[in-house]
Design an enzyme around this catalytic site. Sequence first.
Site, PDB file in Angstrom:
ATOM      1  N   SER A 123       0.836  -1.193   0.000  1.00 45.34           N
ATOM      2  CA  SER A 123       0.000   0.000   0.000  1.00 45.34           C
ATOM      3  C   SER A 123       0.877   1.252   0.000  1.00 45.34           C
ATOM      4  O   SER A 123       1.598   1.494  -0.963  1.00 45.34           O
ATOM      5  CB  SER A 123      -0.964  -0.058   1.193  1.00 45.34           C
ATOM      6  OG  SER A 123      -1.898   0.985   1.153  1.00 45.34           O
ATOM      7  N   ASP A 138      -4.797   8.914  -0.386  1.00 40.75           N
ATOM      8  CA  ASP A 138      -4.938   9.065   1.060  1.00 40.75           C
ATOM      9  C   ASP A 138      -5.454  10.412   1.555  1.00 40.75           C
ATOM     10  O   ASP A 138      -5.230  11.455   0.956  1.00 40.75           O
ATOM     11  CB  ASP A 138      -3.593   8.800   1.737  1.00 40.75           C
ATOM     12  CG  ASP A 138      -3.162   7.355   1.636  1.00 40.75           C
ATOM     13  OD1 ASP A 138      -4.021   6.509   1.352  1.00 40.75           O
ATOM     14  OD2 ASP A 138      -1.977   7.075   1.834  1.00 40.75           O
ATOM     15  N   HIS A 160      -4.263  -0.198  -4.544  1.00 43.21           N
ATOM     16  CA  HIS A 160      -5.702  -0.367  -4.268  1.00 43.21           C
ATOM     17  C   HIS A 160      -6.562   0.072  -5.451  1.00 43.21           C
ATOM     18  O   HIS A 160      -7.667   0.587  -5.259  1.00 43.21           O
ATOM     19  CB  HIS A 160      -6.121   0.424  -3.023  1.00 43.21           C
ATOM     20  CG  HIS A 160      -5.398   0.085  -1.776  1.00 43.21           C
ATOM     21  ND1 HIS A 160      -5.554  -1.102  -1.110  1.00 43.21           N
ATOM     22  CD2 HIS A 160      -4.481   0.804  -1.058  1.00 43.21           C
ATOM     23  CE1 HIS A 160      -4.776  -1.110  -0.031  1.00 43.21           C
ATOM     24  NE2 HIS A 160      -4.115   0.029   0.014  1.00 43.21           N
TER      25      HIS A 160
END
Length: 234
Positions: A123, A138, A160
């Site tokens: 990630s 984010d 992701h």
Amino acid sequence: MKNMLLLSSSKYKNTGYLEHTLPWLQNFLADYRGKTIAFVPYAGVSRTFDEYEKTVQNALSDLGMNIVSVHHGKQHRDIIEQADVISIGGGNTFCLLKQLYEHNLIDIIREKVNNGTPYFGWSAGANVAGASIMTTNDMPITYPPSFQALQLFPHQINPHFISGKMQGHNGESREERLAEFLLVNPTALVYALPEGSALHIQNEMATVLGENPILCFSENMECGTFDINTTFSY
């Protein structure tokens, strides 16, 4: 030889924490059993460094390696300098990069990995291995001295990655966000890593691992697809 494993996520579907990555990591680190992994926990906003370290130690116990978080060093770089392997965990990419700069770890990590120390991250830990963190997903946003990242992989990474829009979501899709990035940065390449996928980097070659192909977006959202087990130069 540069040797990196960049993982999209810590979980895949209903698997436990890092469970789906274990076969890859066991192969990736086959020659390092009994050695030391320096773990960077900075991305873990909602847990302490000790808690994050313990979670990773438990998840990766089958590797038979000594996992030590950098926060145990008098200077955090001391742990990096002594380690046989470097790992960066997922979480918040902004907080991660900010603290990498604050603790002067950018140059030492870059130097060690470019000289052959294995690196793996998931990630945010995959994102920060790329050219910059400008394709992170984010929040919250904290402000590092620069958005330039470790630059161990010369292009952008988007972990992701999920294609399309979820039902009821009226904001931009991931493709639309990346298209906006490429309008502003038309010479960039963005490698989109779906859940459960990974890139194994060896020098200038990359191999796709996992359950889903990896996508590469360029100017005007031209899209290349790299299927599972494909090896390509970047």
